[in-house]
Scaffold this motif. Structure first.
Motif, PDB file in Angstrom:
ATOM      1  N   ALA A  27      -3.660   2.188   4.484  1.00  0.00           N
ATOM      2  CA  ALA A  27      -4.827   1.298   4.242  1.00  0.00           C
ATOM      3  C   ALA A  27      -6.273   1.783   4.312  1.00  0.00           C
ATOM      4  O   ALA A  27      -7.012   1.705   3.625  1.00  0.00           O
ATOM      5  CB  ALA A  27      -4.881   0.159   5.121  1.00  0.00           C
TER       6      ALA A  27
ATOM      7  N   ALA B  19      -3.381   1.376  -1.734  1.00  0.00           N
ATOM      8  CA  ALA B  19      -3.215   0.234  -1.209  1.00  0.00           C
ATOM      9  C   ALA B  19      -1.930  -0.457  -1.246  1.00  0.00           C
ATOM     10  O   ALA B  19      -1.176  -0.248  -2.298  1.00  0.00           O
ATOM     11  CB  ALA B  19      -4.281  -0.709  -1.889  1.00  0.00           C
ATOM     12  N   ILE B  20      -1.505  -1.271  -0.150  1.00  0.00           N
ATOM     13  CA  ILE B  20      -0.160  -2.188  -0.059  1.00  0.00           C
ATOM     14  C   ILE B  20      -0.456  -3.262  -0.758  1.00  0.00           C
ATOM     15  O   ILE B  20      -1.335  -4.123  -0.454  1.00  0.00           O
ATOM     16  CB  ILE B  20       0.398  -1.883   1.175  1.00  0.00           C
ATOM     17  CG1 ILE B  20       0.552  -0.682   1.754  1.00  0.00           C
ATOM     18  CG2 ILE B  20       1.584  -2.913   1.102  1.00  0.00           C
ATOM     19  CD1 ILE B  20       1.230  -0.456   3.269  1.00  0.00           C
TER      20      ILE B  20
ATOM     21  N   ALA C 169      -1.059  -2.456   7.506  1.00  0.00           N
ATOM     22  CA  ALA C 169      -2.210  -2.381   6.481  1.00  0.00           C
ATOM     23  C   ALA C 169      -3.199  -3.422   6.719  1.00  0.00           C
ATOM     24  O   ALA C 169      -4.431  -3.005   6.280  1.00  0.00           O
ATOM     25  CB  ALA C 169      -1.413  -2.838   4.984  1.00  0.00           C
TER      26      ALA C 169
ATOM     27  N   VAL D 259      -0.406  -7.990   0.889  1.00  0.00           N
ATOM     28  CA  VAL D 259      -0.316  -7.828   2.411  1.00  0.00           C
ATOM     29  C   VAL D 259      -0.231  -9.205   3.164  1.00  0.00           C
ATOM     30  O   VAL D 259       0.886  -9.310   4.022  1.00  0.00           O
ATOM     31  CB  VAL D 259      -1.565  -6.884   2.708  1.00  0.00           C
ATOM     32  CG1 VAL D 259      -1.678  -7.103   4.495  1.00  0.00           C
ATOM     33  CG2 VAL D 259      -1.597  -5.517   2.597  1.00  0.00           C
TER      34      VAL D 259
ATOM     35  N   GLY E 269       1.320   1.936   7.960  1.00  0.00           N
ATOM     36  CA  GLY E 269       0.734   0.998   6.941  1.00  0.00           C
ATOM     37  C   GLY E 269      -0.690   0.974   7.215  1.00  0.00           C
ATOM     38  O   GLY E 269      -1.595   1.010   6.297  1.00  0.00           O
TER      39      GLY E 269
END
Length: 195
Positions: free
Chosen positions: A84, A89-90, A132, A93, A80
Motif C-alpha cells: 500500500a 494497489a490491492i 493494505a 480492500v 500488504g
C-alpha cells in the motif's frame, strides 16, 4: 439457558456495532509512529473482529495453529502494508476485510472440518487486505517501519486475546466458541452488505 442468552446478546451486539461503524478505522487519523500504528487496528470493528477471530480459530485448531494462523496473518499484513505504501494497489480492500470477518467466523464454526494449513493460508490472504488498509493510512512512507511495528503489535495482541477468549469460553461450554463464530460471521455479513 444462560449460555443461549449470552450467545444471542453477543450476536445482537456484534451486529449493531457492525452497522454503526463498518470502517471506523479508516478515518484519516494521525499515522506518525508506532503508537499510531498500534491504535489503528483497535479503532475499527472490522479489524478487531477479524483479528480476534483468527485467534479463536487458532485456539479451536490447537497445536501448531496457535503460531501458524496468527503468523501467516501478520506476515501477509506486513506485506500488504508495504504494498500500500509503495504500490501496486490491492483492489477491493474494504470488501476483502469484510469478507475476512465473515469467513473467519465460518472457519470458527467449522474448525473441525478445516485443515490448519488451509486455515493459515486463508489467514494470510486476509492479512494482506488488513495490511493494505493500514498502509493506505500512512502519510509518510519513510515512517513505515515504526508504524508497522505498532500495527503488528496490536494485531498480535488481538490474536492472543482471541486464543485466550476461546479457551475461557470453551472451559465454560464447548459450544460457546462456535456460537461466537456464528456471531462474527453475522457481523461480517453486515459489513459485506455495506462495504
Amino acid at each position: 439457558m444462560i449460555r443461549s442468552v449470552f450467545a444471542a446478546r453477543f450476536a445482537l451486539a456484534a451486529g449493531l456495532v457492525a452497522l454503526s461503524a463498518p470502517a471506523f478505522a479508516h478515518t484519516g487519523h494521525a499515522t506518525d509512529g508506532a503508537v499510531a500504528g498500534f491504535v489503528h487496528p483497535l479503532l475499527g470493528l472490522d479489524h478487531v473482529l477479524a483479528m480476534l477471530a483468527a485467534g479463536v480459530f487458532a485456539a479451536r485448531k490447537g497445536g501448531a495453529a496457535h503460531v501458524a494462523v496468527p503468523g501467516a496473518f501478520m506476515a501477509a499484513m506486513l506485506l500488504g502494508g508495504a504494498l500500500a505504501v509503495v504500490g501496486p494497489a490491492i483492489p477491493a480492500v474494504e470488501t476483502g476485510i469484510a469478507l475476512s470477518v465473515a469467513l473467519l467466523g465460518l472457519a470458527i464454526v467449522w474448525a473441525e472440518r478445516i485443515d490448519a494449513r488451509w486455515g493459515a493460508f486463508a489467514a494470510g490472504i486476509f492479512g494482506l487486505f488488513h495490511g493494505a488498509a493500514h498502509g493506505a493510512e500512512l502519510a509518510d512512507a519513510t515512517a513505515f517501519a515504526p508504524y508497522a511495528i505498532g500495527f503488528l503489535a496490536a494485531t498480535g495482541a488481538l490474536h492472543a486475546a482471541g486464543i485466550a477468549l476461546a479457551r475461557m469460553a470453551a472451559s465454560l461450554n464447548a459450544a460457546l466458541p462456535r456460537q461466537a463464530g456464528a456471531a462474527i460471521f453475522a457481523a461480517g455479513a453486515v459489513l459485506l452488505a455495506v462495504a
